[in-house]
Design an enzyme around this catalytic site. Structure first.
Site, PDB file in Angstrom:
ATOM      1  N   VAL A  31       0.778  -1.300   0.083  1.00 45.25           N
ATOM      2  CA  VAL A  31       0.010  -0.020  -0.198  1.00 45.25           C
ATOM      3  C   VAL A  31       1.337   1.199   0.341  1.00 45.25           C
ATOM      4  O   VAL A  31       0.770   2.394  -0.569  1.00 45.25           O
ATOM      5  CB  VAL A  31      -0.897   0.278   0.940  1.00 45.25           C
ATOM      6  CG1 VAL A  31      -1.874   1.056   1.292  1.00 45.25           C
ATOM      7  CG2 VAL A  31      -2.531  -1.090   0.998  1.00 45.25           C
ATOM      8  N   ASP A  69      -1.683   2.614   5.191  1.00 42.68           N
ATOM      9  CA  ASP A  69      -0.450   1.228   5.942  1.00 42.68           C
ATOM     10  C   ASP A  69      -0.747   1.521   7.347  1.00 42.68           C
ATOM     11  O   ASP A  69       0.010  -0.013   7.746  1.00 42.68           O
ATOM     12  CB  ASP A  69       0.615   1.900   4.691  1.00 42.68           C
ATOM     13  CG  ASP A  69       1.383   3.146   5.371  1.00 42.68           C
ATOM     14  OD1 ASP A  69       0.588   4.478   6.453  1.00 42.68           O
ATOM     15  OD2 ASP A  69       1.703   3.288   4.442  1.00 42.68           O
ATOM     16  N   ASP A  91       7.583   9.136   1.623  1.00 44.08           N
ATOM     17  CA  ASP A  91       7.188  10.005   2.035  1.00 44.08           C
ATOM     18  C   ASP A  91       7.896  11.669   1.728  1.00 44.08           C
ATOM     19  O   ASP A  91       7.697  12.279   0.628  1.00 44.08           O
ATOM     20  CB  ASP A  91       6.768  10.265   3.283  1.00 44.08           C
ATOM     21  CG  ASP A  91       5.868   9.226   4.614  1.00 44.08           C
ATOM     22  OD1 ASP A  91       4.296   9.067   3.577  1.00 44.08           O
ATOM     23  OD2 ASP A  91       5.370   9.457   5.494  1.00 44.08           O
TER      24      ASP A  91
END
EC number: 2.7.8.-
Length: 207
Positions: A31, A69, A91
């Site tokens: 994910v 996630d 990220d």
């Protein structure tokens, strides 16, 4: 800051979805990767072309995978060290793509040089904010908190781009300059936090 006030309510939505995906054999890492690839692709495809509103909606959809996630990891009852590193790395990649794409649009067909500069400041300062925390934690120090963290950066950036796409004057300029100033301030806050943490960790007489 947003984490304290909103994360509990967001978790009420994503936790059932996280449990549902785990029950079907989907992994949090999968994910994470899907969300990152989708965010990067949407940012670099829609935003430089000036499709700001549509791009914002698509990016927001994939950004929400970051919440899912985490919920999946909690549903599994264990956190993977590799998964934590992967999540943090993804990220940074997604954030970089968002603000780079906004700068690309502003300095290109958007013809808004100051907005482009603000986007680049957000890109650099946001990366530094995250880097200081990671480097401090690696040294056994603390650098938590600050005026704007990742959720605030994403919200301000995406709200600004979405409103700009709807034709609201100066929406992106205001959002990005506020975020640029706040990100630089947060970087300073974290440097101070690391300094104080280091001072507290230094034994008396060795400062």
């Amino acid at each position: 800051m947003l984490n304290v006030f909103a994360r509990v309510h967001v978790n009420r939505v994503v936790q059932p979805l996280g449990r549902w995906l785990v029950a079907r054999g989907v992994t949090p890492n999968a994910v994470t990767v899907i969300g990152t690839v989708g965010t990067v692709a949407a940012a670099l495809w829609f935003l430089p072309r000036g499709e700001l509103f549509v791009g914002t909606l698509v990016i927001w959809f994939f950004v929400m995978f970051d919440m899912i996630d985490g919920a999946m990891a909690r549903a599994r009852g264990r956190n993977s060290p590799f998964g934590a590193v992967l999540d943090s790395t993804c990220d940074r990649l997604a954030d970089g793509a968002l603000f780079a794409a906004l700068a690309w649009w502003a300095l290109g067909i958007g013809q808004q040089r100051l907005v482009g500069i603000a986007a680049l400041i957000c890109l650099i300062a946001g990366s530094l904010v995250s880097y200081v925390k990671a480097r401090a934690e690696g040294a056994g120090l603390s650098a938590d908190g600050g005026l704007v963290e990742r959720p605030e950066r994403l919200i301000l950036g995406l709200v600004g781009s979405g409103l700009e796409g709807l034709g609201v004057p100066y929406a992106l300029a205001v959002a990005l300059w506020l975020l640029a100033v706040a990100s630089v301030w947060t970087f300073g806050q974290r440097i101070v936090a690391v300094y104080r943490s280091a001072q507290q960790a230094t034994p008396a007489g060795q400062a």
